[in-house]
Design a protein around this motif. Structure first.
Motif, short mmCIF file in Angstrom:
data_model
loop_
_atom_site.label_atom_id
_atom_site.label_comp_id
_atom_site.label_asym_id
_atom_site.label_seq_id
_atom_site.Cartn_x
_atom_site.Cartn_y
_atom_site.Cartn_z
N ARG A 99 -64.64 -31.77 10.77
CA ARG A 99 -63.22 -31.30 10.37
C ARG A 99 -62.45 -31.38 11.86
O ARG A 99 -63.03 -30.91 12.70
N LYS A 100 -61.16 -31.99 11.77
CA LYS A 100 -60.48 -31.87 13.13
C LYS A 100 -60.17 -30.43 13.61
O LYS A 100 -59.93 -30.43 14.71
N ASP A 101 -60.10 -29.63 12.56
CA ASP A 101 -59.61 -28.12 13.17
C ASP A 101 -60.89 -27.17 13.16
O ASP A 101 -60.93 -26.12 12.83
N ARG A 102 -62.19 -28.11 13.29
CA ARG A 102 -63.21 -27.00 13.11
C ARG A 102 -63.36 -26.11 14.54
O ARG A 102 -63.95 -24.85 14.19
N ASP A 103 -62.86 -26.15 15.54
CA ASP A 103 -63.04 -25.44 16.61
C ASP A 103 -62.00 -24.32 16.84
O ASP A 103 -62.28 -23.30 17.49
N LYS A 104 -60.88 -24.30 15.97
CA LYS A 104 -59.75 -23.41 15.95
C LYS A 104 -59.96 -22.02 15.39
O LYS A 104 -59.51 -21.20 15.40
N PHE A 105 -61.29 -22.05 14.45
CA PHE A 105 -61.71 -20.77 14.03
C PHE A 105 -62.44 -19.91 14.82
O PHE A 105 -63.06 -19.08 14.60
N ILE A 106 -62.99 -20.79 16.13
CA ILE A 106 -63.73 -20.04 16.96
C ILE A 106 -63.01 -18.99 17.71
O ILE A 106 -62.10 -19.18 18.41
N SER A 107 -63.45 -17.77 17.83
CA SER A 107 -62.65 -16.74 18.24
C SER A 107 -62.92 -16.71 19.90
O SER A 107 -64.30 -16.68 20.11
N GLY A 108 -62.01 -16.37 20.61
CA GLY A 108 -62.18 -16.25 22.04
C GLY A 108 -62.75 -14.92 22.48
O GLY A 108 -63.56 -14.68 23.53
N LYS A 109 -62.76 -13.94 21.58
CA LYS A 109 -63.29 -12.64 21.71
C LYS A 109 -64.71 -12.46 21.44
O LYS A 109 -65.46 -12.15 22.16
N SER A 110 -65.06 -12.84 20.17
CA SER A 110 -66.38 -12.90 19.63
C SER A 110 -67.33 -13.97 19.66
O SER A 110 -68.30 -13.94 19.36
N LYS A 111 -66.73 -15.14 20.06
CA LYS A 111 -67.35 -16.22 20.02
C LYS A 111 -67.70 -16.95 18.72
O LYS A 111 -68.95 -17.36 18.68
N GLN A 112 -67.37 -16.30 17.82
CA GLN A 112 -67.84 -16.55 16.47
C GLN A 112 -66.78 -17.28 15.42
O GLN A 112 -65.58 -17.14 15.98
N ASN A 113 -67.39 -17.82 14.26
CA ASN A 113 -66.01 -18.40 13.45
C ASN A 113 -65.36 -17.09 12.79
O ASN A 113 -66.20 -16.42 12.26
N ALA A 114 -64.20 -16.97 12.86
CA ALA A 114 -63.46 -15.97 12.26
C ALA A 114 -62.04 -16.15 12.03
O ALA A 114 -61.50 -17.26 12.43
N VAL A 115 -61.53 -15.45 11.26
CA VAL A 115 -60.11 -15.52 10.85
C VAL A 115 -59.56 -14.22 11.37
O VAL A 115 -60.08 -13.26 11.42
N LYS A 116 -58.19 -13.89 11.74
CA LYS A 116 -57.57 -12.77 12.36
C LYS A 116 -56.43 -12.32 11.52
O LYS A 116 -55.54 -13.23 10.96
N ALA A 117 -56.50 -11.04 11.39
CA ALA A 117 -55.32 -10.43 10.59
C ALA A 117 -54.55 -9.30 11.60
O ALA A 117 -55.38 -8.84 12.19
N MET A 118 -53.12 -8.94 11.38
CA MET A 118 -52.67 -8.07 12.22
C MET A 118 -52.39 -6.97 11.24
O MET A 118 -51.83 -7.14 10.06
N VAL A 119 -52.81 -5.74 11.63
CA VAL A 119 -52.68 -4.55 10.85
C VAL A 119 -51.71 -3.44 11.53
O VAL A 119 -51.78 -3.40 12.69
N GLY A 136 -59.25 -17.59 14.16
CA GLY A 136 -59.52 -16.83 15.11
C GLY A 136 -59.16 -17.13 16.44
O GLY A 136 -59.08 -16.11 17.42
N SER A 137 -58.95 -18.18 16.86
CA SER A 137 -58.76 -18.85 18.46
C SER A 137 -57.14 -18.25 18.57
O SER A 137 -56.86 -18.31 19.55
N CYS A 138 -56.22 -17.92 17.64
CA CYS A 138 -55.10 -17.40 17.94
C CYS A 138 -55.12 -16.09 18.48
O CYS A 138 -55.71 -15.06 17.96
#
Length: 260
Positions: A99-119, A136-138
């Motif tokens: 998948r071309k967007d495979r790396d964009k889910f890797i978090s720069g903070k935890s170095k794991q595949n993640a999504v991010k939400a603002m609370v 998660g890379s956002c």
């Protein structure tokens, strides 16, 4: 009228199955056994009820719900309360190979595949808003800008939003409405008096914004957010549905406390 198979579960059962799935992370197979139906019936039920829960918004008082970030900013302006914002990550399954967007889910903070939400919470840690998820890379500050927080604060009422160092730079863009930890004036060989002053200011800011961490912790107590094993496309509805349910419970607890 209508097409497709009729529901084998009444709405109350579909709602109950969705709540159990969100709160305890019970799999669709187990729920199907409990209700005596096929797994696909449970999947269909949760897929229909979860977006409805996500659209309800966050309850602040009886009969008052906040569904958009603009409504939250307006609410804080009217009540004069301080808001606290922070980002939280939810681990997800790694995208398939190729998948071309495979790396964009890797978090720069935890170095794991993640999504991010603002609370966004109030000063007591009650959830007022939870955004749709982003890969998660956002960065936190980028996500806030994409959600329109800068524009809403610049053009809206005078409110105070506490944030951590990940949002440094928004203060200048919002006329000081976003308050972040103080910058270090000395990077090397700082005098002792400055180190003491900076540490005192940092701790004072941290003690004010710690309540948002409590609000996020309450969200993460719902097993569906401990680690999302389903489709990543459903994480936005999942986190917003849980935020709405949690805020309703917090509002009920507040009313009960005020009456006692």
């Amino acid at each position: 009228m209508g097409a497709g198979a009729k529901h084998r579960l009444v709405f109350v059962d579909r709602l109950l199955a969705t709540l159990v799935h969100l709160r305890h992370g019970v799999t669709h197979d187990v729920l199907a056994c409990w209700f005596g139906v096929d797994r696909s019936t449970i999947t269909r039920a949760i897929g229909e009820v979860r977006p409805l829960l996500a659209q309800r918004g966050c309850t602040v008082t009886a009969g008052v719900r906040l569904r958009t970030l603009a409504e939250v900013v307006e609410y804080l302006g009217v009540t004069g309360e301080t808001g606290i914002v922070d980002g939280t990550e939810i681990r997800v399954r790694r995208p398939a190979v190729g998948r071309k967007d495979r790396d964009k889910f890797i978090s720069g903070k935890s170095k794991q595949n993640a999504v991010k939400a603002m609370v966004l919470t109030d000063g007591d840690g009650r959830v007022l808003f939870c955004s749709p998820t982003t890969p998660g890379s956002c960065a936190d500050i980028t996500h806030a800008r994409q959600l329109g927080l800068v524009r809403l604060l610049s053009d809206g009422p005078a409110v105070e939003i506490l944030a951590d160092a990940g949002y440094q730079g928004l203060g200048a863009q919002t006329g000081g409405r976003v308050v972040t930890p103080p910058h270090r004036k000395f990077k090397k060989n700082a005098p002792d008096w400055y180190e003491e002053l900076h540490e005192r200011q940092r701790k004072a800011h941290s003690s004010r914004r710690i309540r948002v961490e409590h609000g996020i912790a309450h969200l993460k107590n719902w097993r569906a957010l401990a680690r999302h094993l389903g489709h990543r496309e459903h994480t936005s509805d999942t986190v917003q549905a849980i935020a709405g349910l949690l805020s309703q419970q917090q509002a009920a607890d507040l009313i009960s406390t005020q009456q006692s």
